[in-house]
Design an enzyme around this catalytic site. Structure first.
Site, PDB file in Angstrom:
ATOM      1  N   GLU A   1      -0.037   4.483  -6.207  1.00 35.10           N
ATOM      2  CA  GLU A   1       1.029   5.310  -5.647  1.00 35.10           C
ATOM      3  C   GLU A   1       1.751   4.574  -4.528  1.00 35.10           C
ATOM      4  O   GLU A   1       1.141   3.822  -3.761  1.00 35.10           O
ATOM      5  CB  GLU A   1       0.439   6.629  -5.134  1.00 35.10           C
ATOM      6  CG  GLU A   1       1.464   7.714  -4.899  1.00 35.10           C
ATOM      7  CD  GLU A   1       0.815   9.087  -4.829  1.00 35.10           C
ATOM      8  OE1 GLU A   1       0.096   9.457  -5.796  1.00 35.10           O
ATOM      9  OE2 GLU A   1       1.004   9.779  -3.825  1.00 35.10           O
TER      10      GLU A   1
ATOM     11  N   ASP B   1       4.491   5.875  -1.587  1.00 37.60           N
ATOM     12  CA  ASP B   1       5.013   7.150  -1.092  1.00 37.60           C
ATOM     13  C   ASP B   1       6.071   7.030  -0.012  1.00 37.60           C
ATOM     14  O   ASP B   1       5.957   6.207   0.902  1.00 37.60           O
ATOM     15  CB  ASP B   1       3.874   7.969  -0.460  1.00 37.60           C
ATOM     16  CG  ASP B   1       2.794   8.343  -1.446  1.00 37.60           C
ATOM     17  OD1 ASP B   1       3.112   8.504  -2.633  1.00 37.60           O
ATOM     18  OD2 ASP B   1       1.632   8.486  -1.016  1.00 37.60           O
TER      19      ASP B   1
ATOM     20  N   GLU C   1       7.099  10.229   2.310  1.00 38.50           N
ATOM     21  CA  GLU C   1       6.774  11.634   2.554  1.00 38.50           C
ATOM     22  C   GLU C   1       7.336  12.060   3.907  1.00 38.50           C
ATOM     23  O   GLU C   1       7.114  11.385   4.918  1.00 38.50           O
ATOM     24  CB  GLU C   1       5.258  11.839   2.552  1.00 38.50           C
ATOM     25  CG  GLU C   1       4.602  11.521   1.211  1.00 38.50           C
ATOM     26  CD  GLU C   1       3.093  11.585   1.279  1.00 38.50           C
ATOM     27  OE1 GLU C   1       2.505  12.294   0.446  1.00 38.50           O
ATOM     28  OE2 GLU C   1       2.498  10.919   2.162  1.00 38.50           O
TER      29      GLU C   1
ATOM     30  N   ILE D   1      -8.058   4.827  -0.023  1.00 32.81           N
ATOM     31  CA  ILE D   1      -7.843   3.884   1.076  1.00 32.81           C
ATOM     32  C   ILE D   1      -6.344   3.845   1.335  1.00 32.81           C
ATOM     33  O   ILE D   1      -5.591   3.127   0.671  1.00 32.81           O
ATOM     34  CB  ILE D   1      -8.384   2.487   0.732  1.00 32.81           C
ATOM     35  CG1 ILE D   1      -9.877   2.573   0.425  1.00 32.81           C
ATOM     36  CG2 ILE D   1      -8.136   1.515   1.888  1.00 32.81           C
ATOM     37  CD1 ILE D   1     -10.446   1.301  -0.160  1.00 32.81           C
TER      38      ILE D   1
ATOM     39  N   ARG E   1      -2.722   3.279   3.241  1.00 32.11           N
ATOM     40  CA  ARG E   1      -2.081   2.223   4.020  1.00 32.11           C
ATOM     41  C   ARG E   1      -0.829   2.809   4.663  1.00 32.11           C
ATOM     42  O   ARG E   1       0.284   2.377   4.408  1.00 32.11           O
ATOM     43  CB  ARG E   1      -1.778   1.027   3.103  1.00 32.11           C
ATOM     44  CG  ARG E   1      -3.045   0.307   2.647  1.00 32.11           C
ATOM     45  CD  ARG E   1      -2.793  -0.630   1.490  1.00 32.11           C
ATOM     46  NE  ARG E   1      -3.940  -1.517   1.279  1.00 32.11           N
ATOM     47  CZ  ARG E   1      -5.021  -1.205   0.582  1.00 32.11           C
ATOM     48  NH1 ARG E   1      -5.121  -0.012   0.009  1.00 32.11           N
ATOM     49  NH2 ARG E   1      -6.018  -2.068   0.435  1.00 32.11           N
ATOM     50  N   GLU E   2      -1.057   3.801   5.507  1.00 25.96           N
ATOM     51  CA  GLU E   2       0.028   4.581   6.081  1.00 25.96           C
ATOM     52  C   GLU E   2       0.738   3.840   7.215  1.00 25.96           C
ATOM     53  O   GLU E   2       0.095   3.219   8.060  1.00 25.96           O
ATOM     54  CB  GLU E   2      -0.496   5.909   6.624  1.00 25.96           C
ATOM     55  CG  GLU E   2      -1.204   6.785   5.610  1.00 25.96           C
ATOM     56  CD  GLU E   2      -2.704   6.542   5.549  1.00 25.96           C
ATOM     57  OE1 GLU E   2      -3.172   5.496   6.074  1.00 25.96           O
ATOM     58  OE2 GLU E   2      -3.414   7.397   4.996  1.00 25.96           O
TER      59      GLU E   2
END
Length: 292
Positions: A113, A115, A117, A144, A146-147
């Site tokens: 994914e 993202d 958001e 896990i 990875r923001e």
């Protein structure tokens, strides 16, 4: 008094922020033609909370539903995927409005994914734009992540603004109004999503974590919560398509990397508006994120 307060607020903002990001000199969104919702997407869930008008899409969340979501007609191996979004104003805590790439339906419990958001908020605070990349995700809370999170240098509720993901075999770049805010290079196959993905969007209730770790929940006395989308851009190489297809570039330099002007713009955004970086989170186990 109102004029005095406006001037005071203006002079309180550092000059670098008041001016906006430095020019990037390159505009990837202009390289991909816009398409209407019906030409590239279909409803995925919540059709009764979705409407289309002249190629633009409105989706909403209220107490009677779990919101609404949509999905691209095709899967892509790479490309530039953009959309103009206008967010709901006022109290939106607990609500997420999103645009993302995923293959969760093709690989349940083991999907990839990418993202974008928008994390809802309380009226006294700014929206948070969260970018995230993960691969082989379990979807059970053991992902896990990875923001990297940002505030924006404009009010995303007042007008439509373009947001985009560029994904190719060497990198992922997140753009806001053609300004790169994050570049995630491919450093190894284990830390980079490589399987075909579809393009999705949705609005939904994520009260358990969306706003300040779940401190503030969705309050349906403010319903409906509305997400508006238009100017969809699907500049990608479709799964099983022409082998000679190459995705649009994110830079004037070629299929990988950013120009010095683009790097300067990205650094400006990260210096002034980045509010979280997983690589700098001392509470994370960085043996799980070797790219850091």
């Amino acid at each position: 008094m109102a004029l005095f307060l406006s001037l005071l607020l203006f002079f309180m903002i550092p000059s670098s922020q008041a001016q906006g990001p430095p020019s990037t000199g390159y505009y990837p969104s202009s390289k991909v033609a816009s398409t209407g919702f019906d030409q590239g997407f279909k409803n995925r869930w919540g059709p009764q909370h979705q409407s289309v008008d002249q190629g633009s899409l409105t989706i909403w969340l209220d107490k009677s539903s779990g919101g609404s979501g949509f999905k691209s007609l095709d899967a892509y191996q790479s490309g530039y995927f953009g959309v103009a979004v206008k967010l709901h104003p006022g109290y939106t805590a607990g609500v997420i409005t999103s645009y993302y790439l995923s293959n969760n339906e093709a690989h349940p419990g083991d999907h990839d994914e990418i993202d974008i958001e928008f994390l809802g908020t309380t009226p006294d605070k700014q929206y948070v734009l969260q970018t995230n990349v993960y691969m082989r995700g379990s979807g059970d809370g053991n992902i896990i992540g990875r923001e990297m999170k940002f505030h924006l240098w404009f009010d995303p509720t007042q007008d439509f603004h373009n947001y985009a993901i560029l994904w190719n075999p060497s990198e992922i770049i997140f753009f806001v109004v053609d300004v790169p805010i994050r570049r995630y290079p491919r450093k190894s196959d284990a830390t980079f999503p490589l399987r075909p993905m579809w393009v999705y969007g949705s609005i939904w209730d994520a009260s358990s974590w969306a706003t300040e770790g779940g401190k503030y929940k969705a309050d349906y006395s403010f319903q409906p919560f509305i997400g508006r989308y238009r100017d969809f851009k699907l500049g990608g190489c479709k799964e099983g398509g022409d082998a000679s297809c190459s995705p649009p570039w994110g830079s004037p330099l070629g299929p990988s990397g950013l120009s010095s002007q683009q790097y300067a713009s990205m650094e400006w955004v990260q210096k002034n508006y980045k509010v979280y970086d997983y690589c700098r989170d001392s509470g994370r186990d960085h043996t799980l994120t070797p790219e850091c």
